[in-house]
Design a protein around this motif. Sequence first.
Motif, PDB file in Angstrom:
ATOM      1  N   ASN A  29      13.626  -7.735   9.848  1.00 28.15           N
ATOM      2  CA  ASN A  29      13.950  -8.547   8.673  1.00 28.15           C
ATOM      3  C   ASN A  29      12.759  -9.328   8.140  1.00 28.15           C
ATOM      4  O   ASN A  29      12.752  -9.701   6.972  1.00 28.15           O
ATOM      5  N   TRP A  30      11.791  -9.641   8.972  1.00 25.46           N
ATOM      6  CA  TRP A  30      10.661 -10.478   8.570  1.00 25.46           C
ATOM      7  C   TRP A  30       9.366  -9.728   8.817  1.00 25.46           C
ATOM      8  O   TRP A  30       9.230  -8.998   9.785  1.00 25.46           O
ATOM      9  N   THR A  31       8.406  -9.951   7.959  1.00 27.22           N
ATOM     10  CA  THR A  31       7.070  -9.394   8.160  1.00 27.22           C
ATOM     11  C   THR A  31       6.050 -10.498   7.939  1.00 27.22           C
ATOM     12  O   THR A  31       6.235 -11.360   7.092  1.00 27.22           O
ATOM     13  N   LEU A  32       5.012 -10.495   8.740  1.00 29.63           N
ATOM     14  CA  LEU A  32       3.966 -11.493   8.602  1.00 29.63           C
ATOM     15  C   LEU A  32       3.088 -11.153   7.411  1.00 29.63           C
ATOM     16  O   LEU A  32       2.900  -9.984   7.061  1.00 29.63           O
ATOM     17  N   ILE A  33       2.518 -12.174   6.809  1.00 25.16           N
ATOM     18  CA  ILE A  33       1.701 -11.945   5.625  1.00 25.16           C
ATOM     19  C   ILE A  33       0.413 -11.205   5.981  1.00 25.16           C
ATOM     20  O   ILE A  33      -0.068 -10.388   5.196  1.00 25.16           O
ATOM     21  N   THR A  34      -0.122 -11.445   7.169  1.00 28.34           N
ATOM     22  CA  THR A  34      -1.335 -10.719   7.562  1.00 28.34           C
ATOM     23  C   THR A  34      -1.042  -9.243   7.797  1.00 28.34           C
ATOM     24  O   THR A  34      -1.884  -8.399   7.501  1.00 28.34           O
ATOM     25  N   VAL A  35       0.136  -8.936   8.287  1.00 29.96           N
ATOM     26  CA  VAL A  35       0.527  -7.536   8.453  1.00 29.96           C
ATOM     27  C   VAL A  35       0.701  -6.882   7.093  1.00 29.96           C
ATOM     28  O   VAL A  35       0.290  -5.737   6.880  1.00 29.96           O
ATOM     29  N   ARG A  36       1.278  -7.613   6.145  1.00 32.42           N
ATOM     30  CA  ARG A  36       1.451  -7.077   4.788  1.00 32.42           C
ATOM     31  C   ARG A  36       0.095  -6.836   4.125  1.00 32.42           C
ATOM     32  O   ARG A  36      -0.091  -5.839   3.419  1.00 32.42           O
ATOM     33  N   ILE A  37      -0.865  -7.722   4.356  1.00 27.32           N
ATOM     34  CA  ILE A  37      -2.212  -7.519   3.805  1.00 27.32           C
ATOM     35  C   ILE A  37      -2.827  -6.259   4.393  1.00 27.32           C
ATOM     36  O   ILE A  37      -3.418  -5.447   3.670  1.00 27.32           O
ATOM     37  N   LEU A  38      -2.685  -6.074   5.699  1.00 25.42           N
ATOM     38  CA  LEU A  38      -3.227  -4.877   6.344  1.00 25.42           C
ATOM     39  C   LEU A  38      -2.566  -3.609   5.810  1.00 25.42           C
ATOM     40  O   LEU A  38      -3.250  -2.608   5.542  1.00 25.42           O
ATOM     41  N   GLU A  39      -1.252  -3.643   5.608  1.00 27.96           N
ATOM     42  CA  GLU A  39      -0.558  -2.473   5.059  1.00 27.96           C
ATOM     43  C   GLU A  39      -1.056  -2.152   3.654  1.00 27.96           C
ATOM     44  O   GLU A  39      -1.274  -0.986   3.315  1.00 27.96           O
ATOM     45  N   ASN A  40      -1.213  -3.187   2.830  1.00 27.22           N
ATOM     46  CA  ASN A  40      -1.690  -2.952   1.467  1.00 27.22           C
ATOM     47  C   ASN A  40      -3.123  -2.436   1.446  1.00 27.22           C
ATOM     48  O   ASN A  40      -3.470  -1.613   0.594  1.00 27.22           O
ATOM     49  N   MET A  41      -3.943  -2.899   2.358  1.00 27.05           N
ATOM     50  CA  MET A  41      -5.321  -2.413   2.404  1.00 27.05           C
ATOM     51  C   MET A  41      -5.383  -0.958   2.861  1.00 27.05           C
ATOM     52  O   MET A  41      -6.194  -0.186   2.353  1.00 27.05           O
ATOM     53  N   THR A  42      -4.536  -0.578   3.815  1.00 27.85           N
ATOM     54  CA  THR A  42      -4.561   0.821   4.266  1.00 27.85           C
ATOM     55  C   THR A  42      -4.005   1.761   3.204  1.00 27.85           C
ATOM     56  O   THR A  42      -4.382   2.927   3.158  1.00 27.85           O
ATOM     57  N   GLU A  43      -3.115   1.262   2.354  1.00 29.14           N
ATOM     58  CA  GLU A  43      -2.577   2.074   1.254  1.00 29.14           C
ATOM     59  C   GLU A  43      -3.419   1.964  -0.003  1.00 29.14           C
ATOM     60  O   GLU A  43      -3.055   2.513  -1.044  1.00 29.14           O
ATOM     61  N   LEU A  44      -4.534   1.229   0.065  1.00 27.39           N
ATOM     62  CA  LEU A  44      -5.440   0.986  -1.061  1.00 27.39           C
ATOM     63  C   LEU A  44      -4.753   0.298  -2.233  1.00 27.39           C
ATOM     64  O   LEU A  44      -5.097   0.521  -3.392  1.00 27.39           O
ATOM     65  N   SER A  45      -3.795  -0.541  -1.934  1.00 30.07           N
ATOM     66  CA  SER A  45      -3.189  -1.401  -2.947  1.00 30.07           C
ATOM     67  C   SER A  45      -3.947  -2.726  -2.935  1.00 30.07           C
ATOM     68  O   SER A  45      -3.533  -3.701  -2.319  1.00 30.07           O
ATOM     69  N   GLY A  47      -4.720  -4.929  -5.311  1.00 36.22           N
ATOM     70  CA  GLY A  47      -4.179  -6.074  -6.058  1.00 36.22           C
ATOM     71  C   GLY A  47      -3.231  -6.921  -5.228  1.00 36.22           C
ATOM     72  O   GLY A  47      -3.431  -8.137  -5.094  1.00 36.22           O
ATOM     73  N   PRO A  48      -2.174  -6.311  -4.658  1.00 34.42           N
ATOM     74  CA  PRO A  48      -1.282  -7.108  -3.804  1.00 34.42           C
ATOM     75  C   PRO A  48      -1.977  -7.679  -2.566  1.00 34.42           C
ATOM     76  O   PRO A  48      -1.687  -8.795  -2.142  1.00 34.42           O
ATOM     77  N   ALA A  49      -2.913  -6.922  -2.001  1.00 34.55           N
ATOM     78  CA  ALA A  49      -3.646  -7.426  -0.832  1.00 34.55           C
ATOM     79  C   ALA A  49      -4.463  -8.656  -1.204  1.00 34.55           C
ATOM     80  O   ALA A  49      -4.499  -9.636  -0.453  1.00 34.55           O
ATOM     81  N   ALA A  50      -5.099  -8.628  -2.369  1.00 35.90           N
ATOM     82  CA  ALA A  50      -5.873  -9.781  -2.819  1.00 35.90           C
ATOM     83  C   ALA A  50      -4.958 -10.970  -3.113  1.00 35.90           C
ATOM     84  O   ALA A  50      -5.295 -12.112  -2.793  1.00 35.90           O
ATOM     85  N   ALA A  51      -3.797 -10.703  -3.698  1.00 33.93           N
ATOM     86  CA  ALA A  51      -2.859 -11.786  -3.990  1.00 33.93           C
ATOM     87  C   ALA A  51      -2.341 -12.432  -2.706  1.00 33.93           C
ATOM     88  O   ALA A  51      -2.258 -13.663  -2.616  1.00 33.93           O
ATOM     89  N   PHE A  52      -2.012 -11.625  -1.713  1.00 37.12           N
ATOM     90  CA  PHE A  52      -1.567 -12.186  -0.434  1.00 37.12           C
ATOM     91  C   PHE A  52      -2.689 -12.957   0.252  1.00 37.12           C
ATOM     92  O   PHE A  52      -2.454 -13.985   0.887  1.00 37.12           O
ATOM     93  N   SER A  53      -3.927 -12.480   0.124  1.00 34.12           N
ATOM     94  CA  SER A  53      -5.061 -13.181   0.723  1.00 34.12           C
ATOM     95  C   SER A  53      -5.273 -14.541   0.071  1.00 34.12           C
ATOM     96  O   SER A  53      -5.540 -15.530   0.758  1.00 34.12           O
ATOM     97  N   VAL A  54      -5.143 -14.584  -1.247  1.00 39.05           N
ATOM     98  CA  VAL A  54      -5.255 -15.866  -1.953  1.00 39.05           C
ATOM     99  C   VAL A  54      -4.129 -16.798  -1.517  1.00 39.05           C
ATOM    100  O   VAL A  54      -4.335 -18.004  -1.340  1.00 39.05           O
ATOM    101  N   LEU A  55      -2.941 -16.256  -1.301  1.00 33.85           N
ATOM    102  CA  LEU A  55      -1.818 -17.068  -0.834  1.00 33.85           C
ATOM    103  C   LEU A  55      -2.095 -17.649   0.550  1.00 33.85           C
ATOM    104  O   LEU A  55      -1.814 -18.829   0.800  1.00 33.85           O
TER     105      LEU A  55
END
Length: 88
Positions: A29-45, A47-55
């Motif tokens: 049910n929950w995902t950590l923001i650092t895990v989400r950043i890693l997922e977005n970076m591996t998928e080459l997304s 924009g969302p990775a940068a937005a989560f990093s700024v957050l």
Amino acid sequence: MPAFFAGLGVVFIRSMTAISATIFLVSINWTLITVRILENMTELSLGPAAAFSVLVVAIVFVVMAGISGALRRLQSAGRVQVTSILGG
């Protein structure tokens, strides 16, 4: 007391940016923001990775400002003599 607040700041920053120790604690049910950043970076997304990093950076700045404010409040009460959150 200054060492406590400096340690509190360091521990919070480490916990917000740590991924290796907490990647196995992610539930369905929950995902950590650092895990989400890693997922977005591996998928080459990038924009969302940068937005989560700024957050993450904004959250760290807000908490560090809160810790610094608490330290100033204690200093104005005459309990602690310190000039910065790092104990300088």
